[in-house]
Motif scaffolding. Structure first.
Motif, PDB file in Angstrom:
ATOM      1  N   LEU A 148     -28.892  45.867  33.508  1.00 23.04           N
ATOM      2  CA  LEU A 148     -28.775  45.221  32.199  1.00 23.04           C
ATOM      3  C   LEU A 148     -29.953  44.314  31.884  1.00 23.04           C
ATOM      4  N   GLY A 149     -30.892  44.222  32.818  1.00 26.27           N
ATOM      5  CA  GLY A 149     -32.144  43.519  32.587  1.00 26.27           C
ATOM      6  C   GLY A 149     -31.974  42.085  32.139  1.00 26.27           C
ATOM      7  N   PRO A 150     -32.728  41.683  31.098  1.00 28.97           N
ATOM      8  CA  PRO A 150     -32.721  40.294  30.642  1.00 28.97           C
ATOM      9  C   PRO A 150     -31.350  39.803  30.198  1.00 28.97           C
ATOM     10  N   GLY A 151     -30.506  40.713  29.703  1.00 27.53           N
ATOM     11  CA  GLY A 151     -29.189  40.295  29.238  1.00 27.53           C
ATOM     12  C   GLY A 151     -28.372  39.669  30.342  1.00 27.53           C
ATOM     13  N   LEU A 152     -28.313  40.341  31.491  1.00 34.11           N
ATOM     14  CA  LEU A 152     -27.542  39.823  32.617  1.00 34.11           C
ATOM     15  C   LEU A 152     -28.173  38.549  33.165  1.00 34.11           C
ATOM     16  N   ALA A 153     -29.489  38.545  33.286  1.00 33.16           N
ATOM     17  CA  ALA A 153     -30.190  37.362  33.793  1.00 33.16           C
ATOM     18  C   ALA A 153     -30.039  36.180  32.851  1.00 33.16           C
ATOM     19  N   GLY A 154     -29.798  36.473  31.573  1.00 33.04           N
ATOM     20  CA  GLY A 154     -29.703  35.407  30.588  1.00 33.04           C
ATOM     21  C   GLY A 154     -28.342  34.753  30.494  1.00 33.04           C
ATOM     22  N   LEU A 155     -27.371  35.250  31.242  1.00 37.13           N
ATOM     23  CA  LEU A 155     -26.054  34.630  31.215  1.00 37.13           C
ATOM     24  C   LEU A 155     -26.072  33.302  31.962  1.00 37.13           C
ATOM     25  N   THR A 156     -25.426  32.306  31.402  1.00 36.58           N
ATOM     26  CA  THR A 156     -25.277  31.031  32.111  1.00 36.58           C
ATOM     27  C   THR A 156     -24.230  31.202  33.213  1.00 36.58           C
ATOM     28  N   GLY A 157     -24.164  30.239  34.105  1.00 41.68           N
ATOM     29  CA  GLY A 157     -23.171  30.298  35.162  1.00 41.68           C
ATOM     30  C   GLY A 157     -21.759  30.362  34.623  1.00 41.68           C
ATOM     31  N   ARG A 158     -21.468  29.595  33.601  1.00 44.12           N
ATOM     32  CA  ARG A 158     -20.124  29.589  33.023  1.00 44.12           C
ATOM     33  C   ARG A 158     -19.837  30.913  32.309  1.00 44.12           C
ATOM     34  N   GLU A 159     -20.854  31.491  31.670  1.00 42.30           N
ATOM     35  CA  GLU A 159     -20.664  32.785  31.017  1.00 42.30           C
ATOM     36  C   GLU A 159     -20.373  33.872  32.050  1.00 42.30           C
ATOM     37  N   ARG A 160     -21.038  33.806  33.213  1.00 43.60           N
ATOM     38  CA  ARG A 160     -20.759  34.765  34.284  1.00 43.60           C
ATOM     39  C   ARG A 160     -19.327  34.613  34.782  1.00 43.60           C
ATOM     40  N   GLU A 161     -18.877  33.380  34.945  1.00 44.21           N
ATOM     41  CA  GLU A 161     -17.496  33.141  35.359  1.00 44.21           C
ATOM     42  C   GLU A 161     -16.520  33.729  34.348  1.00 44.21           C
ATOM     43  N   THR A 162     -16.823  33.508  33.086  1.00 40.83           N
ATOM     44  CA  THR A 162     -15.947  33.984  32.026  1.00 40.83           C
ATOM     45  C   THR A 162     -15.888  35.501  32.008  1.00 40.83           C
ATOM     46  N   VAL A 163     -17.044  36.153  32.121  1.00 42.29           N
ATOM     47  CA  VAL A 163     -17.090  37.620  32.136  1.00 42.29           C
ATOM     48  C   VAL A 163     -16.292  38.165  33.318  1.00 42.29           C
ATOM     49  N   ALA A 164     -16.422  37.528  34.465  1.00 40.70           N
ATOM     50  CA  ALA A 164     -15.684  37.969  35.650  1.00 40.70           C
ATOM     51  C   ALA A 164     -14.175  37.907  35.409  1.00 40.70           C
ATOM     52  N   LEU A 165     -13.724  36.868  34.730  1.00 47.93           N
ATOM     53  CA  LEU A 165     -12.303  36.722  34.453  1.00 47.93           C
ATOM     54  C   LEU A 165     -11.833  37.724  33.397  1.00 47.93           C
ATOM     55  N   VAL A 166     -12.681  37.998  32.414  1.00 50.29           N
ATOM     56  CA  VAL A 166     -12.369  39.053  31.444  1.00 50.29           C
ATOM     57  C   VAL A 166     -12.200  40.386  32.172  1.00 50.29           C
ATOM     58  N   ALA A 167     -13.107  40.648  33.122  1.00 47.67           N
ATOM     59  CA  ALA A 167     -13.060  41.899  33.871  1.00 47.67           C
ATOM     60  C   ALA A 167     -11.812  42.001  34.741  1.00 47.67           C
ATOM     61  N   ARG A 168     -11.231  40.868  35.104  1.00 48.27           N
ATOM     62  CA  ARG A 168      -9.988  40.878  35.880  1.00 48.27           C
ATOM     63  C   ARG A 168      -8.757  41.015  34.992  1.00 48.27           C
ATOM     64  N   GLY A 169      -8.981  41.083  33.668  1.00 49.26           N
ATOM     65  CA  GLY A 169      -7.877  41.323  32.750  1.00 49.26           C
ATOM     66  C   GLY A 169      -7.236  40.077  32.171  1.00 49.26           C
ATOM     67  N   LEU A 170      -7.860  38.903  32.343  1.00 47.54           N
ATOM     68  CA  LEU A 170      -7.274  37.671  31.812  1.00 47.54           C
ATOM     69  C   LEU A 170      -7.500  37.558  30.310  1.00 47.54           C
ATOM     70  N   SER A 171      -6.536  36.987  29.626  1.00 45.98           N
ATOM     71  CA  SER A 171      -6.671  36.721  28.198  1.00 45.98           C
ATOM     72  C   SER A 171      -7.520  35.472  27.988  1.00 45.98           C
ATOM     73  N   THR A 172      -7.863  35.210  26.735  1.00 45.33           N
ATOM     74  CA  THR A 172      -8.649  34.014  26.430  1.00 45.33           C
ATOM     75  C   THR A 172      -7.914  32.750  26.868  1.00 45.33           C
ATOM     76  N   ALA A 173      -6.613  32.698  26.590  1.00 37.34           N
ATOM     77  CA  ALA A 173      -5.834  31.518  26.975  1.00 37.34           C
ATOM     78  C   ALA A 173      -5.802  31.350  28.491  1.00 37.34           C
ATOM     79  N   GLU A 174      -5.653  32.451  29.219  1.00 42.38           N
ATOM     80  CA  GLU A 174      -5.613  32.390  30.681  1.00 42.38           C
ATOM     81  C   GLU A 174      -6.966  31.973  31.256  1.00 42.38           C
ATOM     82  N   ILE A 175      -8.040  32.442  30.636  1.00 43.96           N
ATOM     83  CA  ILE A 175      -9.384  32.039  31.070  1.00 43.96           C
ATOM     84  C   ILE A 175      -9.578  30.543  30.842  1.00 43.96           C
ATOM     85  N   ALA A 176      -9.127  30.067  29.695  1.00 42.90           N
ATOM     86  CA  ALA A 176      -9.243  28.641  29.390  1.00 42.90           C
ATOM     87  C   ALA A 176      -8.491  27.810  30.427  1.00 42.90           C
ATOM     88  N   ASP A 177      -7.294  28.248  30.785  1.00 41.18           N
ATOM     89  CA  ASP A 177      -6.514  27.527  31.796  1.00 41.18           C
ATOM     90  C   ASP A 177      -7.220  27.540  33.144  1.00 41.18           C
TER      91      ASP A 177
END
Length: 220
Positions: A148-177
Motif C-alpha cells: 500500500l506504499g505511502p498510504g500505509l506508512a502515512g497512518l498514525t499510530g492511533r489510525e493503525r489501532e483503529t484499522v486493526a479493530l475494524v478488521a476484527r469486526g468491531l463497530s464504531t461504538a466498540e472501537i471508541a470504548d
C-alpha cells in the motif's frame, strides 16, 4: 428514508424481498433489475442508498456491476450489498474487493435482512468477526501481500489501532470504548484511514488491512 435497489434474475426472490422491505416505514424500494447492466442504469437514475445485488446474473454479473458502481464518482453514495446462494466463496471475496460493503445469503431470515440494510445504510460493513476470519483464512492468506506504499506508512499510530479493530469486526461504538475515545473521534480515525488507503468503505478497509499485513490472520 433508506432507498434500496433490488437486483436479481429471480423475479420471485425480488418480489419477496420487495414485499418485506416495503413494509418498513424507513425503507423504500426505488427500483428492480434482473441483470447488472440494468442495475447500473437504475443506480444512475435513482441514486439509491443500498443496492442489493445478486452475483450470478445474465448480461453483467454482480461483481462487474459492483466494480463499475464503485468506480463511478456519481455513485459514491451507493453501497452495494451482495446477495448469494453460496455463502462464503471466492465470488464473495472478489465482490468485496470490487467495492461491496458486505454480503448476505439469500435464505436470510427477514429480521436479519432488515437489520443488514440499516447497518449498511449507516456505513458499517456487513462482515461479522467470525465471517471475517473465515474470509481471511481462506482467501487473503493465500494471496500475495499487497503493497500500500505511502498510504500505509502515512497512518498514525492511533489510525493503525483503529484499522486493526475494524478488521476484527468491531463497530464504531466498540472501537471508541476499547480506545477510550468518543465515537466521533473513532469515526474520524476510520475515515482518515480510508482516505489514506483509498478504501471505499469499511469492507475494503478490512480486506486491505489483512492483505497488506497490517493485521495478521488469526491474530488477537
Amino acid at each position: 428514508m433508506i432507498r434500496v435497489l433490488l437486483v436479481d434474475d429471480q423475479p420471485l426472490l425480488r418480489s419477496g424481498f420487495r414485499a418485506l422491505l416495503d413494509m418498513e416505514d424507513d425503507i423504500e424500494v426505488v427500483g428492480e433489475a434482473a441483470d447488472g447492466a440494468a442495475a447500473l442504469t437504475l443506480a444512475r437514475r435513482h441514486r439509491p442508498d443500498i443496492a442489493l445485488l445478486d452475483i450470478q446474473m445474465p448480461v453483467m454479473d454482480g461483481i462487474e456491476a459492483t466494480r463499475r458502481i464503485a468506480a463511478d464518482p456519481a455513485l459514491t453514495g451507493v453501497r452495494v450489498v451482495i446477495l448469494t446462494n453460496y455463502g462464503l466463496d471466492e465470488y464473495v471475496f472478489d465482490a468485496l474487493r470490487a467495492g461491496a460493503a458486505g454480503f448476505l445469503v439469500k435464505d436470510i431470515v427477514p429480521e436479519d435482512l432488515l437489520h443488514a440494510v440499516r447497518v449498511a445504510a449507516r456505513g458499517d460493513a456487513l462482515l461479522a468477526p467470525s465471517i471475517t476470519r473465515r474470509l481471511i483464512d481462506r482467501y487473503v492468506s493465500a494471496r500475495p501481500r499487497v503493497d500500500l506504499g505511502p498510504g500505509l506508512a502515512g497512518l498514525t499510530g492511533r489510525e493503525r489501532e483503529t484499522v486493526a479493530l475494524v478488521a476484527r469486526g468491531l463497530s464504531t461504538a466498540e472501537i471508541a470504548d476499547r480506545l477510550v475515545i468518543s465515537p466521533l473521534t473513532a469515526k474520524t480515525h476510520i475515515n482518515r484511514a480510508m482516505t489514506k488507503l483509498h478504501a471505499r468503505d469499511r469492507a475494503q478497509l478490512v480486506i486491505l488491512a489483512y492483505e497488506s499485513g497490517l493485521v495478521a490472520p488469526g491474530g488477537g
